[in-house]
Design a protein around this motif. Structure first.
Motif, mmCIF file in Angstrom:
data_model
loop_
_atom_site.group_PDB
_atom_site.id
_atom_site.type_symbol
_atom_site.label_atom_id
_atom_site.label_comp_id
_atom_site.label_asym_id
_atom_site.label_seq_id
_atom_site.Cartn_x
_atom_site.Cartn_y
_atom_site.Cartn_z
ATOM 1 N N GLY A 1 18.184 79.393 -41.238
ATOM 2 C CA GLY A 1 17.028 78.827 -40.519
ATOM 3 C C GLY A 1 15.832 79.753 -40.491
ATOM 4 O O GLY A 1 14.728 79.370 -40.924
ATOM 5 N N PRO A 2 15.983 80.992 -40.001
ATOM 6 C CA PRO A 2 14.838 81.916 -40.003
ATOM 7 C C PRO A 2 14.334 82.238 -41.413
ATOM 8 O O PRO A 2 13.138 82.442 -41.603
ATOM 9 C CB PRO A 2 15.393 83.177 -39.330
ATOM 10 C CG PRO A 2 16.540 82.710 -38.524
ATOM 11 C CD PRO A 2 17.107 81.532 -39.255
ATOM 12 N N LEU A 3 15.235 82.264 -42.395
ATOM 13 C CA LEU A 3 14.803 82.561 -43.758
ATOM 14 C C LEU A 3 13.929 81.432 -44.312
ATOM 15 O O LEU A 3 12.900 81.688 -44.946
ATOM 16 C CB LEU A 3 16.015 82.792 -44.658
ATOM 17 C CG LEU A 3 15.730 83.325 -46.048
ATOM 18 C CD1 LEU A 3 14.958 84.641 -45.986
ATOM 19 C CD2 LEU A 3 17.014 83.519 -46.819
ATOM 20 N N VAL A 4 14.312 80.193 -44.063
ATOM 21 C CA VAL A 4 13.498 79.054 -44.488
ATOM 22 C C VAL A 4 12.145 79.090 -43.774
ATOM 23 O O VAL A 4 11.101 78.842 -44.382
ATOM 24 C CB VAL A 4 14.240 77.724 -44.225
ATOM 25 C CG1 VAL A 4 13.333 76.529 -44.430
ATOM 26 C CG2 VAL A 4 15.456 77.611 -45.107
ATOM 27 N N GLU B 1 8.048 70.734 -40.028
ATOM 28 C CA GLU B 1 6.699 70.185 -39.903
ATOM 29 C C GLU B 1 5.961 70.198 -41.242
ATOM 30 O O GLU B 1 5.074 69.383 -41.471
ATOM 31 C CB GLU B 1 5.881 70.982 -38.878
ATOM 32 C CG GLU B 1 6.423 70.929 -37.462
ATOM 33 C CD GLU B 1 7.517 71.955 -37.217
ATOM 34 O OE1 GLU B 1 7.474 73.053 -37.799
ATOM 35 O OE2 GLU B 1 8.439 71.642 -36.446
ATOM 36 N N ASN B 2 6.273 71.141 -42.130
ATOM 37 C CA ASN B 2 5.546 71.304 -43.396
ATOM 38 C C ASN B 2 6.052 70.383 -44.493
ATOM 39 O O ASN B 2 5.262 69.926 -45.319
ATOM 40 C CB ASN B 2 5.669 72.741 -43.916
ATOM 41 C CG ASN B 2 5.096 73.749 -42.957
ATOM 42 O OD1 ASN B 2 4.779 73.446 -41.827
ATOM 43 N ND2 ASN B 2 4.968 74.969 -43.430
ATOM 44 N N VAL C 1 13.975 67.519 -47.810
ATOM 45 C CA VAL C 1 13.679 68.725 -48.596
ATOM 46 C C VAL C 1 14.038 69.966 -47.785
ATOM 47 O O VAL C 1 14.647 70.911 -48.303
ATOM 48 C CB VAL C 1 12.187 68.751 -49.019
ATOM 49 C CG1 VAL C 1 11.837 70.061 -49.696
ATOM 50 C CG2 VAL C 1 11.861 67.570 -49.906
ATOM 51 N N TYR C 2 13.666 69.957 -46.507
ATOM 52 C CA TYR C 2 13.949 71.099 -45.634
ATOM 53 C C TYR C 2 15.443 71.379 -45.570
ATOM 54 O O TYR C 2 15.888 72.503 -45.770
ATOM 55 C CB TYR C 2 13.403 70.831 -44.227
ATOM 56 C CG TYR C 2 13.868 71.823 -43.191
ATOM 57 C CD1 TYR C 2 13.284 73.071 -43.104
ATOM 58 C CD2 TYR C 2 14.907 71.515 -42.309
ATOM 59 C CE1 TYR C 2 13.700 73.995 -42.154
ATOM 60 C CE2 TYR C 2 15.338 72.422 -41.369
ATOM 61 C CZ TYR C 2 14.732 73.662 -41.288
ATOM 62 O OH TYR C 2 15.156 74.572 -40.363
ATOM 63 N N TRP C 3 16.241 70.345 -45.310
ATOM 64 C CA TRP C 3 17.676 70.546 -45.161
ATOM 65 C C TRP C 3 18.346 70.867 -46.496
ATOM 66 O O TRP C 3 19.306 71.647 -46.549
ATOM 67 C CB TRP C 3 18.328 69.335 -44.493
ATOM 68 C CG TRP C 3 18.077 69.367 -43.025
ATOM 69 C CD1 TRP C 3 17.200 68.594 -42.325
ATOM 70 C CD2 TRP C 3 18.668 70.273 -42.091
ATOM 71 N NE1 TRP C 3 17.218 68.953 -41.000
ATOM 72 C CE2 TRP C 3 18.112 69.986 -40.822
ATOM 73 C CE3 TRP C 3 19.592 71.288 -42.187
ATOM 74 C CZ2 TRP C 3 18.462 70.674 -39.685
ATOM 75 C CZ3 TRP C 3 19.952 71.990 -41.048
ATOM 76 C CH2 TRP C 3 19.385 71.671 -39.813
ATOM 77 N N THR C 4 17.852 70.294 -47.578
ATOM 78 C CA THR C 4 18.395 70.633 -48.897
ATOM 79 C C THR C 4 18.161 72.103 -49.200
ATOM 80 O O THR C 4 19.082 72.815 -49.635
ATOM 81 C CB THR C 4 17.753 69.755 -49.984
ATOM 82 O OG1 THR C 4 17.987 68.379 -49.670
ATOM 83 C CG2 THR C 4 18.310 70.082 -51.355
ATOM 84 N N LEU C 5 16.936 72.589 -48.971
ATOM 85 C CA LEU C 5 16.635 74.003 -49.215
ATOM 86 C C LEU C 5 17.436 74.913 -48.286
ATOM 87 O O LEU C 5 17.918 75.963 -48.701
ATOM 88 C CB LEU C 5 15.146 74.272 -49.061
ATOM 89 C CG LEU C 5 14.258 73.709 -50.170
ATOM 90 C CD1 LEU C 5 12.791 73.875 -49.818
ATOM 91 C CD2 LEU C 5 14.580 74.380 -51.494
ATOM 92 N N ARG C 6 17.560 74.512 -47.052
ATOM 93 C CA ARG C 6 18.309 75.334 -46.103
ATOM 94 C C ARG C 6 19.778 75.448 -46.511
ATOM 95 O O ARG C 6 20.366 76.530 -46.482
ATOM 96 C CB ARG C 6 18.187 74.751 -44.701
ATOM 97 C CG ARG C 6 18.848 75.610 -43.660
ATOM 98 C CD ARG C 6 18.529 75.180 -42.271
ATOM 99 N NE ARG C 6 19.333 75.966 -41.339
ATOM 100 C CZ ARG C 6 19.167 75.976 -40.054
ATOM 101 N NH1 ARG C 6 18.213 75.245 -39.509
ATOM 102 N NH2 ARG C 6 19.938 76.699 -39.286
ATOM 103 N N ILE C 7 20.363 74.342 -46.908
ATOM 104 C CA ILE C 7 21.761 74.363 -47.347
ATOM 105 C C ILE C 7 21.906 75.165 -48.633
ATOM 106 O O ILE C 7 22.868 75.925 -48.799
ATOM 107 C CB ILE C 7 22.306 72.923 -47.489
ATOM 108 C CG1 ILE C 7 22.431 72.297 -46.092
ATOM 109 C CG2 ILE C 7 23.637 72.896 -48.224
ATOM 110 C CD1 ILE C 7 22.703 70.822 -46.084
#
Length: 171
Positions: A106-109, A117-118, A123-129
């Motif tokens: 989370g903090p790294l993303v 928000e961005n 996309v956010y959850w795919t990148l985080r995973i």
């Protein structure tokens, strides 16, 4: 105490740390899950809160201990360890590493600049995973080293990367 030492093949007194730490972490997990159920069903801040939490924690603790003992029997012949207490250390490393990798993603993303928000949520959850995977790989060997199981986790890492077709990075 002697029965515990025999069951887990404990040779030195410091090795008793792992069964005790394992039991405490299972108790913490049972308590956390019980508290989460309390909040999920809206039973927090009621007169029965602590009775249900403690009762649920005790029941869940024994269920989890039975489950982990079953897991130990399943992997006992597959994992090459010298003593049974090392399996407890390995299970603890897997648990700590998985939790830490999930928390650090989370903090790294956010640091990269990709927040909910961005970018779109998918996309956010795919990148985080996707970020969890390399974090997990690095932490697995590091935390395994801290728990005295470096060789097991380094071999585990090499085997996993070879199965994924990334074995060329190890040469």
């Amino acid at each position: 105490m002697q029965k515990l030492k025999q069951r887990w093949e404990i040779q030195k007194n410091w090795q008793i740390l792992f069964p005790i730490l394992g039991a405490l972490l299972v108790l913490l997990t049972a308590y956390t899950i019980s508290r989460s159920f309390m909040h999920f069903f809206g039973l927090n801040n009621t007169i029965f809160e602590w009775f249900v939490t403690i009762g649920g924690s005790v029941i869940l603790y024994f269920v989890l201990v039975k489950f982990f003992l079953w897991c130990f029997k399943k992997v006992e012949n597959r994992w090459k360890v010298d003593y049974k207490w090392e399996m407890i250390a390995i299970f603890i490393v897997f648990a700590v590493t998985g939790s830490a990798a999930g928390k650090l993603a989370g903090p790294l993303v956010h640091w990269i600049g990709l927040d909910n928000e961005n970018v779109h949520g998918a996309v956010y959850w795919t990148l985080r995973i996707l970020l969890i995977f390399p974090i997990y790989q690095i932490l697995l060997v590091g935390i395994g080293w801290l728990f005295g199981q470096y060789q097991f986790f380094w071999n585990f890492e090499k085997k996993m990367l070879k199965r994924m077709g990334l074995g060329s990075f190890l040469s």
